[in-house]
Motif scaffolding. Structure first.
Motif, PDB file in Angstrom:
ATOM      1  N   LEU A 344      29.901 -65.804 116.451  1.00  0.00           N
ATOM      2  CA  LEU A 344      29.888 -64.774 115.405  1.00  0.00           C
ATOM      3  C   LEU A 344      31.287 -64.258 115.043  1.00  0.00           C
ATOM      4  O   LEU A 344      31.544 -64.006 113.860  1.00  0.00           O
ATOM      5  N   PRO A 345      32.230 -64.053 115.990  1.00  0.00           N
ATOM      6  CA  PRO A 345      33.563 -63.570 115.588  1.00  0.00           C
ATOM      7  C   PRO A 345      34.290 -64.473 114.611  1.00  0.00           C
ATOM      8  O   PRO A 345      35.255 -64.040 113.963  1.00  0.00           O
ATOM      9  N   ALA A 346      33.863 -65.743 114.482  1.00  0.00           N
ATOM     10  CA  ALA A 346      34.513 -66.642 113.519  1.00  0.00           C
ATOM     11  C   ALA A 346      33.964 -66.484 112.110  1.00  0.00           C
ATOM     12  O   ALA A 346      34.593 -66.944 111.148  1.00  0.00           O
ATOM     13  N   ILE A 347      32.811 -65.829 111.950  1.00  0.00           N
ATOM     14  CA  ILE A 347      32.153 -65.767 110.643  1.00  0.00           C
ATOM     15  C   ILE A 347      32.949 -64.982 109.601  1.00  0.00           C
ATOM     16  O   ILE A 347      33.041 -65.419 108.441  1.00  0.00           O
ATOM     17  N   PRO A 348      33.548 -63.821 109.913  1.00  0.00           N
ATOM     18  CA  PRO A 348      34.347 -63.148 108.883  1.00  0.00           C
ATOM     19  C   PRO A 348      35.483 -64.006 108.351  1.00  0.00           C
ATOM     20  O   PRO A 348      35.813 -63.941 107.154  1.00  0.00           O
ATOM     21  N   PHE A 349      36.066 -64.838 109.195  1.00  0.00           N
ATOM     22  CA  PHE A 349      37.163 -65.695 108.747  1.00  0.00           C
ATOM     23  C   PHE A 349      36.637 -66.913 108.002  1.00  0.00           C
ATOM     24  O   PHE A 349      37.311 -67.441 107.113  1.00  0.00           O
ATOM     25  N   ALA A 350      35.424 -67.342 108.351  1.00  0.00           N
ATOM     26  CA  ALA A 350      34.756 -68.343 107.509  1.00  0.00           C
ATOM     27  C   ALA A 350      34.494 -67.764 106.134  1.00  0.00           C
ATOM     28  O   ALA A 350      34.575 -68.478 105.116  1.00  0.00           O
ATOM     29  N   GLY A 351      34.186 -66.458 106.073  1.00  0.00           N
ATOM     30  CA  GLY A 351      33.994 -65.793 104.781  1.00  0.00           C
ATOM     31  C   GLY A 351      35.268 -65.787 103.942  1.00  0.00           C
ATOM     32  O   GLY A 351      35.217 -65.990 102.723  1.00  0.00           O
ATOM     33  N   ILE A 352      36.404 -65.564 104.583  1.00  0.00           N
ATOM     34  CA  ILE A 352      37.675 -65.603 103.850  1.00  0.00           C
ATOM     35  C   ILE A 352      37.940 -67.011 103.319  1.00  0.00           C
ATOM     36  O   ILE A 352      38.361 -67.190 102.161  1.00  0.00           O
ATOM     37  N   LEU A 353      37.682 -68.014 104.146  1.00  0.00           N
ATOM     38  CA  LEU A 353      37.888 -69.392 103.707  1.00  0.00           C
ATOM     39  C   LEU A 353      36.940 -69.757 102.569  1.00  0.00           C
ATOM     40  O   LEU A 353      37.333 -70.454 101.613  1.00  0.00           O
ATOM     41  N   ALA A 354      35.679 -69.289 102.648  1.00  0.00           N
ATOM     42  CA  ALA A 354      34.726 -69.568 101.574  1.00  0.00           C
ATOM     43  C   ALA A 354      35.156 -68.886 100.279  1.00  0.00           C
ATOM     44  O   ALA A 354      35.030 -69.463  99.187  1.00  0.00           O
ATOM     45  N   ALA A 355      35.657 -67.662 100.380  1.00  0.00           N
ATOM     46  CA  ALA A 355      36.144 -66.968  99.182  1.00  0.00           C
ATOM     47  C   ALA A 355      37.325 -67.714  98.572  1.00  0.00           C
ATOM     48  O   ALA A 355      37.427 -67.855  97.346  1.00  0.00           O
ATOM     49  N   HIS A 356      38.210 -68.185  99.437  1.00  0.00           N
ATOM     50  CA  HIS A 356      39.349 -68.980  98.951  1.00  0.00           C
ATOM     51  C   HIS A 356      38.862 -70.246  98.252  1.00  0.00           C
ATOM     52  O   HIS A 356      39.379 -70.623  97.179  1.00  0.00           O
ATOM     53  N   GLY A 357      37.856 -70.907  98.854  1.00  0.00           N
ATOM     54  CA  GLY A 357      37.328 -72.115  98.233  1.00  0.00           C
ATOM     55  C   GLY A 357      36.714 -71.849  96.879  1.00  0.00           C
ATOM     56  O   GLY A 357      36.921 -72.611  95.925  1.00  0.00           O
ATOM     57  N   LEU A 358      35.955 -70.760  96.769  1.00  0.00           N
ATOM     58  CA  LEU A 358      35.307 -70.427  95.502  1.00  0.00           C
ATOM     59  C   LEU A 358      36.333 -70.145  94.415  1.00  0.00           C
ATOM     60  O   LEU A 358      36.211 -70.642  93.277  1.00  0.00           O
ATOM     61  N   TRP A 359      37.350 -69.343  94.730  1.00  0.00           N
ATOM     62  CA  TRP A 359      38.333 -68.965  93.722  1.00  0.00           C
ATOM     63  C   TRP A 359      39.318 -70.096  93.405  1.00  0.00           C
ATOM     64  O   TRP A 359      40.004 -70.048  92.373  1.00  0.00           O
ATOM     65  N   SER A 360      39.407 -71.085  94.294  1.00  0.00           N
ATOM     66  CA  SER A 360      40.347 -72.176  94.036  1.00  0.00           C
ATOM     67  C   SER A 360      39.788 -73.222  93.077  1.00  0.00           C
ATOM     68  O   SER A 360      40.526 -74.080  92.588  1.00  0.00           O
ATOM     69  N   LEU A 361      38.474 -73.140  92.787  1.00  0.00           N
ATOM     70  CA  LEU A 361      37.837 -74.115  91.905  1.00  0.00           C
ATOM     71  C   LEU A 361      38.020 -73.712  90.443  1.00  0.00           C
ATOM     72  O   LEU A 361      37.931 -72.540  90.090  1.00  0.00           O
ATOM     73  N   SER A 362      38.227 -74.690  89.618  1.00  0.00           N
ATOM     74  CA  SER A 362      38.299 -74.428  88.184  1.00  0.00           C
ATOM     75  C   SER A 362      36.888 -74.215  87.634  1.00  0.00           C
ATOM     76  O   SER A 362      35.887 -74.484  88.320  1.00  0.00           O
ATOM     77  N   THR A 363      36.797 -73.729  86.418  1.00  0.00           N
ATOM     78  CA  THR A 363      35.491 -73.473  85.820  1.00  0.00           C
ATOM     79  C   THR A 363      34.634 -74.729  85.784  1.00  0.00           C
ATOM     80  O   THR A 363      33.432 -74.702  86.062  1.00  0.00           O
ATOM     81  N   LYS A 364      35.251 -75.853  85.488  1.00  0.00           N
ATOM     82  CA  LYS A 364      34.494 -77.102  85.393  1.00  0.00           C
ATOM     83  C   LYS A 364      34.062 -77.616  86.756  1.00  0.00           C
ATOM     84  O   LYS A 364      32.909 -78.016  86.947  1.00  0.00           O
ATOM     85  N   THR A 365      34.981 -77.611  87.726  1.00  0.00           N
ATOM     86  CA  THR A 365      34.646 -78.143  89.054  1.00  0.00           C
ATOM     87  C   THR A 365      33.773 -77.183  89.862  1.00  0.00           C
ATOM     88  O   THR A 365      33.171 -77.585  90.863  1.00  0.00           O
ATOM     89  N   ARG A 366      33.701 -75.939  89.426  1.00  0.00           N
ATOM     90  CA  ARG A 366      32.899 -74.953  90.167  1.00  0.00           C
ATOM     91  C   ARG A 366      31.403 -75.207  89.996  1.00  0.00           C
ATOM     92  O   ARG A 366      30.598 -74.866  90.886  1.00  0.00           O
ATOM     93  N   LEU A 367      30.982 -75.784  88.879  1.00  0.00           N
ATOM     94  CA  LEU A 367      29.558 -75.945  88.574  1.00  0.00           C
ATOM     95  C   LEU A 367      28.790 -76.733  89.636  1.00  0.00           C
ATOM     96  O   LEU A 367      27.751 -76.272  90.122  1.00  0.00           O
ATOM     97  N   PRO A 368      29.235 -77.922  90.062  1.00  0.00           N
ATOM     98  CA  PRO A 368      28.453 -78.649  91.070  1.00  0.00           C
ATOM     99  C   PRO A 368      28.385 -77.935  92.406  1.00  0.00           C
ATOM    100  O   PRO A 368      27.366 -78.033  93.109  1.00  0.00           O
ATOM    101  N   TRP A 369      29.445 -77.218  92.765  1.00  0.00           N
ATOM    102  CA  TRP A 369      29.416 -76.485  94.036  1.00  0.00           C
ATOM    103  C   TRP A 369      28.463 -75.303  93.965  1.00  0.00           C
ATOM    104  O   TRP A 369      27.783 -74.979  94.951  1.00  0.00           O
ATOM    105  N   LEU A 370      28.398 -74.637  92.823  1.00  0.00           N
ATOM    106  CA  LEU A 370      27.419 -73.561  92.641  1.00  0.00           C
ATOM    107  C   LEU A 370      26.000 -74.112  92.665  1.00  0.00           C
ATOM    108  O   LEU A 370      25.071 -73.472  93.172  1.00  0.00           O
ATOM    109  N   LEU A 371      25.829 -75.320  92.127  1.00  0.00           N
ATOM    110  CA  LEU A 371      24.519 -75.962  92.187  1.00  0.00           C
ATOM    111  C   LEU A 371      24.104 -76.209  93.639  1.00  0.00           C
ATOM    112  O   LEU A 371      22.963 -75.953  94.024  1.00  0.00           O
ATOM    113  N   LEU A 372      25.030 -76.703  94.459  1.00  0.00           N
ATOM    114  CA  LEU A 372      24.734 -76.917  95.874  1.00  0.00           C
ATOM    115  C   LEU A 372      24.388 -75.605  96.579  1.00  0.00           C
ATOM    116  O   LEU A 372      23.467 -75.551  97.406  1.00  0.00           O
TER     117      LEU A 372
END
Length: 560
Positions: A344-372
């Protein structure tokens, strides 16, 4: 309106309000609506009650027997909250819910706000944190302490590089305070995990790796160590002084060294044990976490730039988050004992990495990941529906409701795919997760009847005669001990509820007392049948049955 990419921008009122509502629903909604589950929740709550009833803040006990498995911080906090709520489910779980909320709010204060706020929402709606924020365990407290210590290090490091020496000093000392709280929360792991994560970060950061001793002494380890010792010593100093080697042997040797190096406590697992737990534990954000890990590694590790003297705030935070996620994963993967809550102590930092991943995607490339991400929520919903149908036959699988819920989740997922920016997609996906929390809490009454023995405690309160005790045959359930302290005895030398290990022991106890209440697994009913007493079932809860045994021998009708 502030620029969300600005490191000095502040969250908007809407963002703060949404984060508070998210924490309220995720961690506090129906917090006391489910009886204490398993052996751990009622056992820890009972330890807290005994400490407060005795007025002894130093020695944890269970049934009057010393209980040195875990530190005292959770017991102190349960006692404090129960002074307001009473010793019940709300009071027992409130410290975990508050700790999870503080963890989320700490993430929400990070800059730049688009990263911190998104990480906070992701963490708050991750199933693993949702589960432990609603449990009477030590994991949420430990997670808050470790998250705080690492984030304070980040703030101190950043303030030093920017020349804000006063801020750097304050946050530096708070690192040591948080480390002390972590050790009070769950022992040495509260020190090992953050220090290991920070050491890994320093090894992977060129300007720190090239001057390790300078970086080390910049942390003021002598004075910091005194602050840490002062906080941790609030409990460890008096408990060691009072109990000496008995405490050291059980707490440090058995529950630290042997738990890590062996399978003494029967919690084995393969080296990849935590991989599926992490992947499932952060649904629906798993796709973005994968992107974030890939970006963090490819941008920061496979393309090092030794000539670069400093990193941006975002780069620094992402690298630190990667280290704070990887070290607990590696550490517990080699441990001899493995349980889901350890990671569990790793989950907040997984959250930071997930936020970084979401914001690093362009509008076009974000669509398939949002679908997943949306598909993962649909799959999770279907799994929950099937699990409820399988475990609760009385709850028929309503095809219409199943399809309606699936349609709503799909609609929200599609709307997330066409959001104008990642923050809007975050709100919509988080809304689905919160909706599933509201839906699952409607099943608390049937879940309680299947997985908690609290319903038996209600029957005991109604049926038990003065002086009649409750014994346990081939099971150990602590909920009756917590809910019916007047009719249950705890604990024996093994710190288990009053045990009757075999039919001969049952017959002897009934002969001695004339009558007895017994809790036993339903599959053991045949083993309890005897001519020495009559057995009358009084009720069931899950796989357990409560029965009254009355001696058939003349003249033996009394109870102690």
């Amino acid at each position: 309106m502030p620029d969300p990419l600005s490191p000095i921008a502040r969250p908007s009122v809407r963002q703060v309000a949404f984060l508070l509502v998210t924490c309220g629903v995720a961690f506090f909604w129906q917090l006391g609506g489910l009886g204490l589950l398993g052996p751990d929740e009622p056992r820890y709550a009972q330890v807290a009650r005994e400490m407060w009833q005795r007025g002894d803040w130093i020695t944890p006990t269970l049934g009057g027997t010393t209980w040195f498995e875990k530190p005292a911080l959770l017991y102190w906090l349960i006692g404090l909250t129960c002074q307001v709520t009473g010793f019940n489910e709300w009071g027992a779980r409130l410290p975990s819910a508050i700790a999870a909320t503080l963890t989320v709010l700490a993430l929400g204060c990070l800059r730049p706000i688009h990263l911190g706020w998104t990480a906070a929402v992701i963490t708050a709606t991750s199933p693993l944190l949702l589960a432990f924020a609603r449990a009477t365990t030590f994991e949420a407290l430990l997670t808050f302490a470790i998250t705080s210590s690492i984030l304070m290090f980040y703030l101190s490091f950043r303030a030093t590089s920017q020349g804000h020496l006063k801020t750097a000093a304050i946050t530096r000392w708070l690192v040591y305070v948080a480390l002390g709280v972590g050790v009070l929360a769950k022992g040495l792991v509260g020190l090992v995990l953050p220090l290991g994560s920070l050491a890994l970060f320093m090894l992977l950061t060129p300007d720190l790796r090239q001057r390790p001793w300078q970086a080390f002494w910049r942390c003021r380890p002598v004075l910091g160590g005194l602050i840490f010792a002062g906080v941790a010593g609030l409990w460890y100093a008096p408990v060691i002084a009072q109990h000496g080697w008995a405490f050291i042997e059980e707490f440090f040797i058995a529950h630290h060294l042997q738990r890590f190096t062996s399978n003494r406590f029967r919690h084995p697992g393969p080296p990849y044990y935590y991989v599926p737990i992490v992947l499932a534990g952060i649904i629906p954000w798993t796709p973005f976490w994968l992107v974030g890990v890939y970006r963090a590694i490819s941008d920061g590790l496979t393309k090092p730039n030794p000539e670069k003297a400093s990193m941006t705030d975002s780069q620094l935070l992402i690298r630190l988050a990667l280290c704070a996620f990887l070290f607990p994963l590696l550490f517990f993967s080699i441990s001899g004992s493995k349980l889901p809550g350890y990671i569990l102590p790793a989950i907040p930092f997984a959250g930071i990495l997930a936020a970084h991943g979401l914001w690093s995607l362009s509008t076009k490339t974000r669509l398939p990941w949002l679908l997943l991400a949306s598909l993962s929520q649909i799959i999770l919903y279907v799994v929950f529906q099937i699990a409820i149908h399988k475990n609760f036959p009385e709850k028929d699988l309503d095809t219409w409701h199943l399809l309606l819920g699936g349609w709503l989740i799909t609609a929200f997922g599609i709307s997330a795919m066409y959001a104008d920016e990642p923050s809007q997609a975050t709100v919509r996906l988080a809304g689905v997760s919160l909706g599933m929390v509201l839906w699952l809490t409607t099943y608390f009454p049937v879940i309680e009847g299947r997985f908690s023995t609290k319903p038996l405690a209600t029957i005991i309160a109604r049926e038990a005669r003065p002086g009649e005790i409750v014994a346990f045959f081939r099971c150990r359930e602590y909920a009756p001990v917590f809910y019916n302290p007047g009719h249950t005895t705890c604990c024996d030398a093994a710190r288990e509820p009053n045990q009757l290990p075999d039919p001969a022991a049952v017959e002897a106890e009934v002969r001695k007392r004339g009558g007895l209440l017994v809790i036993f697994p339903q599959r053991e009913l045949a083993a309890l049948q005897s001519a020495a007493y009559t057995l009358r079932p009084l009720g069931t809860a899950g796989r357990f049955t409560l029965a009254r045994l009355v001696s058939t021998q003349a003249g033996e009708i009394g109870h102690d």
